[in-house]
Write an enzyme that holds these catalytic residues in place. Structure first.
Site, PDB file in Angstrom:
ATOM      1  N   GLY A 295      60.137  58.616  20.265  1.00  0.00           N
ATOM      2  CA  GLY A 295      60.142  57.281  20.840  1.00  0.00           C
ATOM      3  C   GLY A 295      60.314  57.348  22.344  1.00  0.00           C
ATOM      4  O   GLY A 295      60.946  58.264  22.870  1.00  0.00           O
ATOM      5  N   SER A 296      59.761  56.357  23.058  1.00  0.00           N
ATOM      6  CA  SER A 296      59.985  56.270  24.496  1.00  0.00           C
ATOM      7  C   SER A 296      61.362  55.667  24.756  1.00  0.00           C
ATOM      8  O   SER A 296      62.068  55.274  23.831  1.00  0.00           O
ATOM      9  CB  SER A 296      58.885  55.428  25.142  1.00  0.00           C
ATOM     10  OG  SER A 296      57.645  56.090  25.004  1.00  0.00           O
ATOM     11  N   GLY A 297      61.742  55.623  26.024  1.00  0.00           N
ATOM     12  CA  GLY A 297      63.057  55.099  26.386  1.00  0.00           C
ATOM     13  C   GLY A 297      64.071  56.194  26.662  1.00  0.00           C
ATOM     14  O   GLY A 297      65.212  55.914  27.013  1.00  0.00           O
ATOM     15  N   HIS A 298      63.636  57.472  26.496  1.00  0.00           N
ATOM     16  CA  HIS A 298      64.514  58.617  26.765  1.00  0.00           C
ATOM     17  C   HIS A 298      64.053  59.390  28.000  1.00  0.00           C
ATOM     18  O   HIS A 298      64.458  60.539  28.202  1.00  0.00           O
ATOM     19  CB  HIS A 298      64.518  59.581  25.573  1.00  0.00           C
ATOM     20  CG  HIS A 298      64.881  58.953  24.269  1.00  0.00           C
ATOM     21  ND1 HIS A 298      66.092  58.364  24.059  1.00  0.00           N
ATOM     22  CD2 HIS A 298      64.180  58.830  23.108  1.00  0.00           C
ATOM     23  CE1 HIS A 298      66.135  57.896  22.805  1.00  0.00           C
ATOM     24  NE2 HIS A 298      64.985  58.159  22.217  1.00  0.00           N
TER      25      HIS A 298
ATOM     26  N   LYS B 130      62.851  66.150  17.133  1.00  0.00           N
ATOM     27  CA  LYS B 130      64.243  65.709  17.035  1.00  0.00           C
ATOM     28  C   LYS B 130      64.480  65.170  15.615  1.00  0.00           C
ATOM     29  O   LYS B 130      63.628  64.447  15.078  1.00  0.00           O
ATOM     30  CB  LYS B 130      64.546  64.620  18.070  1.00  0.00           C
ATOM     31  CG  LYS B 130      64.305  65.077  19.513  1.00  0.00           C
ATOM     32  CD  LYS B 130      64.919  64.150  20.557  1.00  0.00           C
ATOM     33  CE  LYS B 130      64.406  62.728  20.553  1.00  0.00           C
ATOM     34  NZ  LYS B 130      62.933  62.610  20.748  1.00  0.00           N
TER      35      LYS B 130
ATOM     36  N   ASP C   7      60.523  60.393  13.016  1.00  0.00           N
ATOM     37  CA  ASP C   7      59.870  61.551  13.639  1.00  0.00           C
ATOM     38  C   ASP C   7      59.602  62.642  12.608  1.00  0.00           C
ATOM     39  O   ASP C   7      58.526  63.251  12.594  1.00  0.00           O
ATOM     40  CB  ASP C   7      60.760  62.117  14.762  1.00  0.00           C
ATOM     41  CG  ASP C   7      60.865  61.174  15.953  1.00  0.00           C
ATOM     42  OD1 ASP C   7      59.832  60.657  16.408  1.00  0.00           O
ATOM     43  OD2 ASP C   7      61.991  60.957  16.436  1.00  0.00           O
TER      44      ASP C   7
ATOM     45  N   HIS D  75      70.054  56.230  20.789  1.00  0.00           N
ATOM     46  CA  HIS D  75      69.448  54.903  20.638  1.00  0.00           C
ATOM     47  C   HIS D  75      70.531  53.844  20.576  1.00  0.00           C
ATOM     48  O   HIS D  75      70.295  52.720  20.151  1.00  0.00           O
ATOM     49  CB  HIS D  75      68.614  54.831  19.361  1.00  0.00           C
ATOM     50  CG  HIS D  75      67.678  55.969  19.192  1.00  0.00           C
ATOM     51  ND1 HIS D  75      68.044  57.155  18.579  1.00  0.00           N
ATOM     52  CD2 HIS D  75      66.392  56.129  19.591  1.00  0.00           C
ATOM     53  CE1 HIS D  75      67.006  57.982  18.600  1.00  0.00           C
ATOM     54  NE2 HIS D  75      66.009  57.393  19.210  1.00  0.00           N
TER      55      HIS D  75
END
Lengths: 329, 329
Positions: free
Chosen positions: A53-56, A104, A109, A215
């Site tokens: 996921g994006s945001g990391h 991860k 995922d 998250h």
């Protein structure tokens, strides 16, 4: 929600376009922005592909480049990329020596990378990163979560792949580095997922979430904000109990900001964690400090300790040229 | 106040200790932590010394190293360092070819650096950085403020100093780069100075401060939060009016996070600013993106455009090895 965006639906696409514009010597975007690929391809090399996921950010796209990843597949914010993305990336970047996926440990995922691995018509293997010692099982996880230690796995395995190591060796190396790496984090504030528009969790003005996930998932306990020294002692203590290191062991200490914590505080945490580690007889031989595996604008940090042996430390030191990590070249 | 600290009075000292621990190959701390000095000294080289209030990390200590600064003098958070610190740094790092001070245009810094310059018993000169086009005069300033463009001046002049250029040439180069560089920022949230314990300013949930300074000083106007494209158009427009560039001019575009803004949004702003610049006929030849000149945990960003000519661009590209900027070596 206060963010520098145009439309929530276009956020990821526009950000990826900006990332590619800003790093034209290092990366290119795949068709329909399915993946970020390294420009300097190399035949005969195992392709390292990660994603999530994006945001990391800068994880994972910021680690694409010479000496680290060949491609990264970005999902929407905190959402797994799809098997299609991983297959497209594999076909675009492979060098004829197979593909290693670095994943991860989150249910979404795991499912999607496994599906891609089964569908991929070339040799492949997967390294599962699960370095977070805070909790067994979690909101999005069976087993431990994969957090900032992912960077260490990607760097060490990336250096070995660059040297031409074969797939089976890289898979074993990734597993070994993951086993020698442990992390735990703390959050002082929540983050706000753009599509949700409100904070992921509520937290009091004098509280912290000890053992938080990247998250904003719950950790071990919600407690009153403690001093930096006490926080460092608890995080590092949990890590040391997990790793059971012999006195004198060389380690990498990686203090990672979650996005909203200034470097001023991150370096103070380095100082605090360093004291704990040296007090426990461990030798801090390498440092990495910065906001590398983030949770949007969440305030807080994680501590990662990686007991890299001499061969693995040499791979950590090896040249790397990506948007977010650069040394030796 | 939610921060990773022990005692407010020890914050800077503990953070500097952590910084030195984390970068032992690049920097050392001066006595009583008066300055951060580069380890790899070079005889016959003009010494570049900067400094200013802390809370803007990685500026300035993160830019100490080969190809950039010889020393940085850290004041308390948002407070100028003292002339004693600058003199101690000059005596510790000079290479017999004089000292160039790089000073952001704030009244406290100007007074203290000027006092040090007058007291220093060796050749010296000063470059004053005042790249912020938002306002003339301000809370702590007579004239324009020095903000993120300081990084560009330090990098370009640092590369020329590394090549052995004499003091007068470096002073002229620094002035030229400052004149060719313009910045403007926007804040979505305030920051909290640790010693104050409460936010520097109040801002509504749907408001932004257009033209904010890097200490949270007021900018041009407090307005309703706009889209990223509109913000980029206003910031970049003000910069372009200031620089009056000829069509086809090569520029560096530096999108700088203020500390609390994720890379995801910073890269989106790169995309937005890039469109405005290309639309104005300017050629974005180089990029830098990241939280380099920060205001503690303030959310927001600044845009800097630097019209570096070919010789200056080569100095920008030259090798640098510091904690925060590394390339080419």
């Amino acid at each position: 929600m206060k963010k520098l965006i145009n439309d929530v639906d276009d956020l990821l696409a526009e950000s990826l376009d900006g990332f590619a514009l800003a790093n034209p010597d290092i990366v290119r975007l795949g068709p329909e922005r399915q993946f970020v690929a390294r420009k300097a391809r190399k035949q005969g090399k195992v392709a390292l592909i990660s994603g999530g996921g994006s945001g990391h950010e800068p994880l994972h796209a910021g680690f694409v480049g010479t000496g680290m990843l060949d491609a990264a597949c970005p999902g929407q914010v905190f959402t797994s990329p799809t098997p299609d993305q991983m297959l497209a990336a594999a076909h675009a970047v492979h060098g004829g020596a197979g593909v290693l996926f670095i994943v991860k440990n989150y249910s979404g995922d795991m499912m999607n990378f496994q599906m891609a691995a089964e569908m991929l018509d070339m040799d492949n293997a997967s390294v599962i990163v699960n370095d977070d010692v805070a909790v067994e099982n979690s909101t999005y996880t069976t087993g431990r979560r994969g957090v900032a230690g992912t960077l260490v796995v990607e760097k060490v395995v990336g250096a070995a792949a660059e040297r031409g190591e074969p797939l089976a060796r890289l898979k074993a190396l990734g597993d070994a580095v993951n086993n020698a790496t442990a992390s735990m984090g703390v959050a002082l504030t929540s983050c706000t997922v753009p599509a949700a528009g409100s904070p992921t969790f509520q937290i009091g003005v004098d509280e912290m979430e000890m053992g938080v996930g990247i998250h904003g998932e719950p950790g071990r306990r919600r407690v009153r904000l403690a001093s930096a020294d006490d926080i460092a002692a608890e995080l590092t203590g949990a890590i040391l109990r997990d790793l059971s290191l012999k006195p004198g062991t060389d380690v990498l200490l990686f203090v990672n900001g979650f996005g909203g914590t200034p470097l001023l505080e991150q370096y103070l945490m380095v100082n605090a964690a360093h004291k704990v580690l040296e007090g426990a007889g461990v030798n801090v031989a390498r440092h990495l400090t910065g906001s590398y595996v983030t949770s949007l604008e969440m305030a807080g940090c994680s501590i990662t300790v990686s007991a890299l042996d001499a061969a693995h430390m040499a791979l950590w030191d090896a040249p790397v040229h990506t948007a977010a990590l650069r040394w030796g070249m």
